[in-house]
Motif scaffolding. Structure first.
Motif, short mmCIF file in Angstrom:
data_model
loop_
_atom_site.label_atom_id
_atom_site.label_comp_id
_atom_site.label_asym_id
_atom_site.label_seq_id
_atom_site.Cartn_x
_atom_site.Cartn_y
_atom_site.Cartn_z
N THR A 147 0.75 -1.25 -0.08
CA THR A 147 0.01 0.14 -0.06
C THR A 147 0.92 1.24 0.11
OG1 THR A 147 -1.37 -1.24 1.43
CG2 THR A 147 -1.90 1.23 1.09
N SER A 150 0.58 5.80 -0.69
CA SER A 150 -0.73 6.88 -1.16
C SER A 150 -0.35 7.35 -2.30
CB SER A 150 -0.29 8.04 -0.13
OG SER A 150 1.07 8.33 -0.34
N ARG A 151 -1.28 7.87 -3.03
CA ARG A 151 -1.40 7.91 -4.50
C ARG A 151 -0.90 9.29 -4.50
NH1 ARG A 151 -0.11 7.03 -8.39
NH2 ARG A 151 -0.84 8.02 -10.49
N SER A 154 -7.60 9.65 -9.31
CA SER A 154 -6.48 9.05 -9.18
C SER A 154 -6.16 8.03 -10.37
CB SER A 154 -6.23 7.93 -8.11
OG SER A 154 -6.18 8.77 -6.89
N ARG A 180 -8.29 2.73 -3.84
CA ARG A 180 -9.28 2.92 -2.69
C ARG A 180 -9.18 4.22 -2.14
NH1 ARG A 180 -10.34 -0.65 -5.07
NH2 ARG A 180 -10.80 -3.16 -4.58
N SER A 218 -7.98 7.59 -1.51
CA SER A 218 -6.38 8.35 -1.95
C SER A 218 -5.35 7.12 -1.81
CB SER A 218 -6.39 9.61 -0.71
OG SER A 218 -6.04 8.92 0.47
N GLN A 219 -5.95 5.98 -1.38
CA GLN A 219 -4.71 5.13 -1.40
C GLN A 219 -4.59 4.20 -2.68
OE1 GLN A 219 -2.78 4.35 1.31
NE2 GLN A 219 -3.56 6.34 2.13
N ARG A 220 -3.54 3.86 -3.07
CA ARG A 220 -3.25 3.03 -4.25
C ARG A 220 -2.29 1.74 -3.79
NH1 ARG A 220 1.73 3.25 -7.59
NH2 ARG A 220 1.50 2.66 -9.82
N HIS A 221 -2.77 0.77 -4.08
CA HIS A 221 -2.33 -0.62 -3.70
C HIS A 221 -1.77 -1.40 -5.16
CE1 HIS A 221 -4.64 -0.68 0.07
NE2 HIS A 221 -5.35 0.19 -0.59
#
Length: 302
Positions: free
Chosen positions: A4, A6-7, A192, A209, A211-214
């Motif tokens: 994980t 942050s984007r 995103s 998801r 502001s999160q980028r996995h």
């Protein structure tokens, strides 16, 4: 496993010059919002909605029947040229796949939106013979669960994830990527997604998801959750083991019998390998419906 981060925009690089994006827009509005996000970066998009028949609705707006190869052929012929090439193809029809496909109609629609349309697009692209291959992005919603308690999306769109993996090997020039949004994509995720397209990173399996980028990574698994009791087997039931007369199949049969099963069905026309050849042979006869196995020490289970 997924790592994980942050984007960050990663620097929107690499797409200067003429050309337009090809956005296959869903009925939920994510595709339209994506086109607007790209426009804020001075990028032009050709938006394609799904419908009954091919139509050019405006200069940058088309309609195709997702099940018809001819519509995709006409689309690529009419929308792009050497002077106005395709920068990238973004497929969002998978967002319209129903969460349940128990009915024949919804199942057929899922196959068309998450399978047939992509294959037709690939065939039409291959026939055009463009000098530079645009990158292909397949977008789904809620397929992955990168964080606990995430709402599920449409599992029936899973063929898109499989197609992405196959396309990567069969057409590496397309650099196909699979991007999974949440079950209810937020405006943050659309922003995103636009940044992901423009950044053109090397990642090809991404989940957004909020502001999160996995991104997909291999990692050591950690057992979690409650341990469930093994399912009870019925002595009156019949259990099918495909390839059940091979080494692994026989071990599974022993394990089933040790847990109470007494009947198992083997594939018709097959008999066990002989000691001399160690190979399968066709007997021309159906295998016995039921068979028993001598009790041995328990087979390892996981």
């Amino acid at each position: 496993m997924a790592a994980t981060a942050s984007r960050g925009s990663g620097g929107c690089r690499g797409w200067a010059g003429a050309g337009r994006w090809l956005v296959f827009a869903d009925a939920r509005g994510v595709g339209q919002s994506l086109a607007k996000e790209l426009a804020e970066h001075a990028e032009v998009s050709v938006v394609v909605e799904a419908g009954a028949a091919y139509a050019r609705l405006s200069e940058d707006h088309y309609r195709v029947n997702p099940s018809r190869l001819e519509d995709f052929q006409a689309l690529l012929r009419d929308a792009f040229s050497e002077q106005s090439p395709c920068k990238g193809m973004v497929h969002l029809y998978g967002l319209d796949v129903a969460s349940s496909v128990a009915e024949p109609e919804t199942f057929e629609q899922a196959v068309t939106l998450s399978g047939t349309s992509v294959v037709s697009l690939l065939q039409a692209w291959a026939q055009r013979g463009w000098r530079d291959a645009p990158r292909l992005w397949l977008v789904t919603s809620g397929l992955h669960v990168p964080v606990r308690d995430s709402a599920p999306g449409a599992p029936a769109a899973a063929p898109l994830a499989g197609l992405a993996a196959v396309i990567t090997h069969e057409h590496p020039e397309l650099r196909c990527a699979h991007v999974d949004l949440s079950a209810q994509p937020s405006p943050e995720e659309v922003t995103s997604l636009a940044a992901e397209l423009l950044a053109d990173s090397a990642e090809d399996r991404i989940a957004l998801r909020g502001s999160q980028r996995h991104v997909a990574r291999l990692g050591r698994g950690v057992a979690g959750g409650k341990t469930t009791e093994p399912r009870e087997l019925s002595a009156e039931g019949t259990y099918l083991i495909t390839g059940g007369l091979g080494g692994l199949g026989l071990e599974v049969a022993k394990w089933l019998i040790q847990r109470g099963a007494r009947h198992r069905r083997s594939p018709a026309g097959a008999r066990p390998p002989t000691r001399r050849t160690g190979r399968w042979a066709n007997s021309g006869r159906a295998a016995p419906r039921c068979a028993s196995t001598r009790r041995t020490s328990p087979a390892p289970t996981t």
